[in-house]
Design a protein around this motif. Structure first.
Motif, PDB file in Angstrom:
ATOM      1  N   ARG A  36       0.824  -1.221   0.000  1.00 57.61           N
ATOM      2  CA  ARG A  36       0.000   0.000   0.000  1.00 57.61           C
ATOM      3  C   ARG A  36       0.854   1.266   0.000  1.00 57.61           C
ATOM      4  N   THR A  37       2.028   1.202   0.599  1.00 55.57           N
ATOM      5  CA  THR A  37       2.884   2.390   0.667  1.00 55.57           C
ATOM      6  C   THR A  37       3.843   2.487  -0.518  1.00 55.57           C
ATOM      7  N   GLU A  39       5.320   3.347  -3.975  1.00 53.83           N
ATOM      8  CA  GLU A  39       5.071   4.472  -4.880  1.00 53.83           C
ATOM      9  C   GLU A  39       5.183   4.075  -6.349  1.00 53.83           C
ATOM     10  N   LYS A  41       4.619   1.968  -9.553  1.00 48.52           N
ATOM     11  CA  LYS A  41       3.582   1.054 -10.051  1.00 48.52           C
ATOM     12  C   LYS A  41       4.174  -0.285 -10.481  1.00 48.52           C
ATOM     13  N   LYS A  75      -9.419  -4.822  -2.876  1.00 49.75           N
ATOM     14  CA  LYS A  75      -8.951  -3.463  -2.595  1.00 49.75           C
ATOM     15  C   LYS A  75      -7.509  -3.265  -3.041  1.00 49.75           C
ATOM     16  N   LEU A  76      -6.681  -4.301  -2.845  1.00 50.13           N
ATOM     17  CA  LEU A  76      -5.288  -4.187  -3.277  1.00 50.13           C
ATOM     18  C   LEU A  76      -5.173  -4.100  -4.792  1.00 50.13           C
ATOM     19  N   ILE A  78      -7.438  -2.959  -6.878  1.00 53.85           N
ATOM     20  CA  ILE A  78      -7.927  -1.637  -7.270  1.00 53.85           C
ATOM     21  C   ILE A  78      -6.846  -0.592  -7.006  1.00 53.85           C
ATOM     22  N   HIS A  79      -6.205  -0.694  -5.847  1.00 55.03           N
ATOM     23  CA  HIS A  79      -5.157   0.261  -5.473  1.00 55.03           C
ATOM     24  C   HIS A  79      -4.014   0.244  -6.488  1.00 55.03           C
ATOM     25  N   VAL A  80      -3.584  -0.936  -6.873  1.00 61.52           N
ATOM     26  CA  VAL A  80      -2.457  -1.046  -7.817  1.00 61.52           C
ATOM     27  C   VAL A  80      -2.895  -0.552  -9.199  1.00 61.52           C
ATOM     28  N   GLN A  82      -5.017   1.754  -9.910  1.00 60.88           N
ATOM     29  CA  GLN A  82      -5.205   3.203  -9.928  1.00 60.88           C
ATOM     30  C   GLN A  82      -3.909   3.988  -9.746  1.00 60.88           C
ATOM     31  N   MET A  83      -2.811   3.296  -9.586  1.00 59.83           N
ATOM     32  CA  MET A  83      -1.539   4.007  -9.393  1.00 59.83           C
ATOM     33  C   MET A  83      -1.138   4.743 -10.654  1.00 59.83           C
TER      34      MET A  83
END
Length: 83
Positions: A36-37, A39, A41, A75-76, A78-80, A82-83
């Motif tokens: 999550r932290t 930076e 991609k 969620k992970l 989606i997070h990756v 959207q980077m």
């Protein structure tokens, strides 16, 4: 206190399993935080399959609930994405 030999063995086994589960759960949580932290991609995309595998293993061994595993994975991803 337990009166049977098998109950004493079960107590010993339960403790070792509890410690193993605790270690694996903590390791997975740390990997999720690191992902999550992240930076970069490309680095996050490389880490993602390993983290998803760790989450699946926890769910398979009933350390976490299947629905929680699915929510975390979703969620992970989606997070990756959207980077």
């Amino acid at each position: 206190m337990a009166n049977h030999k098998s109950a004493l063995k079960r107590i010993r086994r339960n403790e070792s399993v509890r410690l193993r589960n605790r270690y694996q759960h903590k390791t997975t949580r740390n990997a999720i935080k690191k992902l999550r932290t992240e930076e970069d991609k490309k680095a996050a995309e490389e880490m993602l399959p390993g983290v998803l595998s760790m989450i699946d293993k926890l769910a398979k061994r009933n350390v976490i609930h299947n629905n929680k595993a699915s929510n975390l994975k979703s969620k992970l991803m989606i997070h990756v994405a959207q980077m």
